[in-house]
Design a protein around this motif. Structure first.
Motif, PDB file in Angstrom:
ATOM      1  N   SER A  85     -34.813 -30.010 -25.446  1.00  0.00           N
ATOM      2  CA  SER A  85     -33.421 -29.813 -25.828  1.00  0.00           C
ATOM      3  C   SER A  85     -32.540 -30.700 -24.967  1.00  0.00           C
ATOM      4  O   SER A  85     -32.888 -31.026 -23.826  1.00  0.00           O
ATOM      5  CB  SER A  85     -33.030 -28.346 -25.633  1.00  0.00           C
ATOM      6  OG  SER A  85     -31.634 -28.195 -25.579  1.00  0.00           O
ATOM      7  N   GLU A  86     -31.410 -31.072 -25.522  1.00  0.00           N
ATOM      8  CA  GLU A  86     -30.472 -31.874 -24.740  1.00  0.00           C
ATOM      9  C   GLU A  86     -29.971 -31.108 -23.513  1.00  0.00           C
ATOM     10  O   GLU A  86     -29.468 -31.704 -22.564  1.00  0.00           O
ATOM     11  CB  GLU A  86     -29.296 -32.303 -25.625  1.00  0.00           C
ATOM     12  CG  GLU A  86     -29.691 -33.337 -26.665  1.00  0.00           C
ATOM     13  CD  GLU A  86     -28.499 -33.824 -27.472  1.00  0.00           C
ATOM     14  OE1 GLU A  86     -27.361 -33.430 -27.127  1.00  0.00           O
ATOM     15  OE2 GLU A  86     -28.703 -34.588 -28.433  1.00  0.00           O
ATOM     16  N   LYS A  87     -30.107 -29.789 -23.545  1.00  0.00           N
ATOM     17  CA  LYS A  87     -29.704 -28.968 -22.406  1.00  0.00           C
ATOM     18  C   LYS A  87     -30.723 -29.052 -21.264  1.00  0.00           C
ATOM     19  O   LYS A  87     -30.469 -28.595 -20.157  1.00  0.00           O
ATOM     20  CB  LYS A  87     -29.559 -27.506 -22.839  1.00  0.00           C
ATOM     21  CG  LYS A  87     -28.461 -27.276 -23.865  1.00  0.00           C
ATOM     22  CD  LYS A  87     -28.419 -25.823 -24.291  1.00  0.00           C
ATOM     23  CE  LYS A  87     -27.354 -25.586 -25.357  1.00  0.00           C
ATOM     24  NZ  LYS A  87     -27.342 -24.177 -25.820  1.00  0.00           N
ATOM     25  N   GLY A  88     -31.896 -29.611 -21.549  1.00  0.00           N
ATOM     26  CA  GLY A  88     -32.937 -29.684 -20.535  1.00  0.00           C
ATOM     27  C   GLY A  88     -33.703 -28.384 -20.427  1.00  0.00           C
ATOM     28  O   GLY A  88     -33.732 -27.579 -21.363  1.00  0.00           O
ATOM     29  N   TYR A  89     -34.323 -28.169 -19.270  1.00  0.00           N
ATOM     30  CA  TYR A  89     -35.122 -26.965 -19.046  1.00  0.00           C
ATOM     31  C   TYR A  89     -34.994 -26.563 -17.583  1.00  0.00           C
ATOM     32  O   TYR A  89     -35.318 -27.354 -16.688  1.00  0.00           O
ATOM     33  CB  TYR A  89     -36.591 -27.226 -19.394  1.00  0.00           C
ATOM     34  CG  TYR A  89     -37.474 -26.001 -19.247  1.00  0.00           C
ATOM     35  CD1 TYR A  89     -37.476 -25.008 -20.218  1.00  0.00           C
ATOM     36  CD2 TYR A  89     -38.295 -25.845 -18.126  1.00  0.00           C
ATOM     37  CE1 TYR A  89     -38.274 -23.883 -20.084  1.00  0.00           C
ATOM     38  CE2 TYR A  89     -39.105 -24.727 -17.995  1.00  0.00           C
ATOM     39  CZ  TYR A  89     -39.091 -23.742 -18.970  1.00  0.00           C
ATOM     40  OH  TYR A  89     -39.878 -22.639 -18.825  1.00  0.00           O
ATOM     41  N   LEU A  90     -34.452 -25.389 -17.342  1.00  0.00           N
ATOM     42  CA  LEU A  90     -34.196 -24.910 -15.982  1.00  0.00           C
ATOM     43  C   LEU A  90     -33.398 -25.955 -15.206  1.00  0.00           C
ATOM     44  O   LEU A  90     -32.337 -26.352 -15.660  1.00  0.00           O
ATOM     45  CB  LEU A  90     -35.506 -24.527 -15.292  1.00  0.00           C
ATOM     46  CG  LEU A  90     -36.271 -23.355 -15.948  1.00  0.00           C
ATOM     47  CD1 LEU A  90     -37.584 -23.098 -15.240  1.00  0.00           C
ATOM     48  CD2 LEU A  90     -35.416 -22.093 -15.972  1.00  0.00           C
ATOM     49  N   ASP A  91     -33.935 -26.445 -14.067  1.00  0.00           N
ATOM     50  CA  ASP A  91     -33.137 -27.423 -13.317  1.00  0.00           C
ATOM     51  C   ASP A  91     -33.525 -28.875 -13.631  1.00  0.00           C
ATOM     52  O   ASP A  91     -33.216 -29.793 -12.876  1.00  0.00           O
ATOM     53  CB  ASP A  91     -33.207 -27.150 -11.813  1.00  0.00           C
ATOM     54  CG  ASP A  91     -34.627 -27.162 -11.278  1.00  0.00           C
ATOM     55  OD1 ASP A  91     -35.574 -27.235 -12.092  1.00  0.00           O
ATOM     56  OD2 ASP A  91     -34.793 -27.082 -10.056  1.00  0.00           O
ATOM     57  N   TYR A  92     -34.194 -29.085 -14.765  1.00  0.00           N
ATOM     58  CA  TYR A  92     -34.439 -30.443 -15.265  1.00  0.00           C
ATOM     59  C   TYR A  92     -33.423 -30.750 -16.354  1.00  0.00           C
ATOM     60  O   TYR A  92     -33.320 -30.002 -17.342  1.00  0.00           O
ATOM     61  CB  TYR A  92     -35.833 -30.549 -15.890  1.00  0.00           C
ATOM     62  CG  TYR A  92     -36.989 -30.544 -14.917  1.00  0.00           C
ATOM     63  CD1 TYR A  92     -37.546 -31.733 -14.462  1.00  0.00           C
ATOM     64  CD2 TYR A  92     -37.537 -29.339 -14.483  1.00  0.00           C
ATOM     65  CE1 TYR A  92     -38.625 -31.721 -13.592  1.00  0.00           C
ATOM     66  CE2 TYR A  92     -38.612 -29.317 -13.610  1.00  0.00           C
ATOM     67  CZ  TYR A  92     -39.146 -30.519 -13.164  1.00  0.00           C
ATOM     68  OH  TYR A  92     -40.215 -30.507 -12.301  1.00  0.00           O
ATOM     69  N   ASN A  93     -32.683 -31.838 -16.216  1.00  0.00           N
ATOM     70  CA  ASN A  93     -31.851 -32.255 -17.343  1.00  0.00           C
ATOM     71  C   ASN A  93     -32.722 -33.062 -18.320  1.00  0.00           C
ATOM     72  O   ASN A  93     -33.894 -33.361 -18.032  1.00  0.00           O
ATOM     73  CB  ASN A  93     -30.615 -33.040 -16.884  1.00  0.00           C
ATOM     74  CG  ASN A  93     -30.967 -34.314 -16.138  1.00  0.00           C
ATOM     75  OD1 ASN A  93     -31.909 -35.020 -16.481  1.00  0.00           O
ATOM     76  ND2 ASN A  93     -30.190 -34.625 -15.101  1.00  0.00           N
TER      77      ASN A  93
END
Length: 303
Positions: free
Chosen positions: A214-222
């Motif tokens: 997702s463009e939101k990333g995952y946890l603290d990964y953009n």
């Protein structure tokens, strides 16, 4: 499929367990998924009273009825649906736990639950009261062992110090290494097993890789970091094997981990996950490479 001892209990769980939340409510389809798991040697089935308003427990219990003595059924308690079934509230009270277990037993169609888990927990809970409820259920024969499902280090520490839990379920993956800081070493030191969930990070750690990003990333990964790190791990560690293999084997490489829970919405998915767990374990060097390429991260809250 290989089995590992769950804490200091006499339960030996398959290295791959079935997280039953994703099997759905269509009974015939759900049954095929559970039967496929049995065919692959999976003996560990995890449900919760919260899932589908108890329908999940009922389907799991009915499907496993004829092999009840050969399997380990785990369920959870603590999240209480309101009367309208529009939301739930947190209730770890002794009164509620001892009431809820009877409803779970009825839905599961069994006289006992192998592993009864607190489905969450906060540091504000009356932990002593909660533990008392579980200990009484053990004495009364309704449950064999108990554990908690929590990612919160402060809650985990309370139960390690005060209870006889045999396991902690927590989210853990190559992209969520937060448990490595405190929880995994602490639990391993005390002989308490970890059951991991979310090992494929919502599909990011499968061969579809960035297709699931997702463009939101995952946890603290953009998103940009995912674009960089996932192909790199693929190149360095998963060039000659599936990413699912690497992801599941990464969890199993930690000595605290007894079983990896993966959901499945089809028998084919069960077969792929089972093959991944049966594959070659990661070497010490491969684990080190993964740790070098990814973020260690820590829990910012619940310290």
């Amino acid at each position: 499929m290989k089995k590992r001892q769950l804490g200091n209990s006499d339960l030996y769980v398959s290295e791959l367990g079935l997280g039953c939340m994703s099997i759905g409510t269509e009974e015939a389809a759900a049954r095929r998924i559970i039967e496929a798991a049995l065919e692959e040697g999976i003996n560990y089935f995890d449900t919760a009273d919260l899932y589908d308003f108890g329908v999940n427990e009922k389907i799991v219990g009915q499907t496993l009825r004829d092999v009840r003595e050969q399997v380990i059924i785990a369920t959870k308690v603590g999240n209480r649906w309101n009367d309208e079934r529009t939301s739930w509230s947190w209730d770890p009270s002794k009164k509620y736990i001892k009431e809820a277990v009877k409803n779970s037993l009825k839905r599961l169609g069994t006289d006992y639950i192998d592993l009864y888990q607190l489905h969450g927990g906060t540091i504000e809970d009356q932990v002593d009261e909660t533990i008392e409820a579980f200990e009484e259920l053990k004495t009364e024969g309704f449950i064999r062992y108990y554990g908690i499902s929590s990612i919160r280090p402060n809650v985990i520490k309370e139960f390690v110090e005060k209870s006889s839990i045999v396991s902690v379920m927590m989210q853990y993956s190559i992209l969520d290494r937060r448990p490595e800081e405190v929880a995994l070493p602490l639990l391993h030191e005390h002989g308490i097993s970890v059951v991991t969930r979310g090992p494929l990070a919502k599909g990011l750690l499968s061969d579809k890789l960035l297709d699931k990003a997702s463009e939101k990333g995952y946890l603290d990964y953009n998103f940009e970091e995912l674009q960089a790190v996932l192909p790199l791990v693929k190149e360095k560690v998963a060039a000659s094997r599936s990413f699912t293999e690497v992801a599941l084997q990464y969890n199993l490489a930690n000595p605290a981990v007894a079983s990896v829970l993966a959901g499945a919405s089809s028998p084919e998915q069960i077969k792929r996950n089972a093959a991944a767990v049966r594959s070659q374990p990661l070497s010490f060097e491969e684990v080190a490479i993964i740790k070098e390429l990814t973020k260690a991260s820590i829990y910012q809250q619940h310290r």
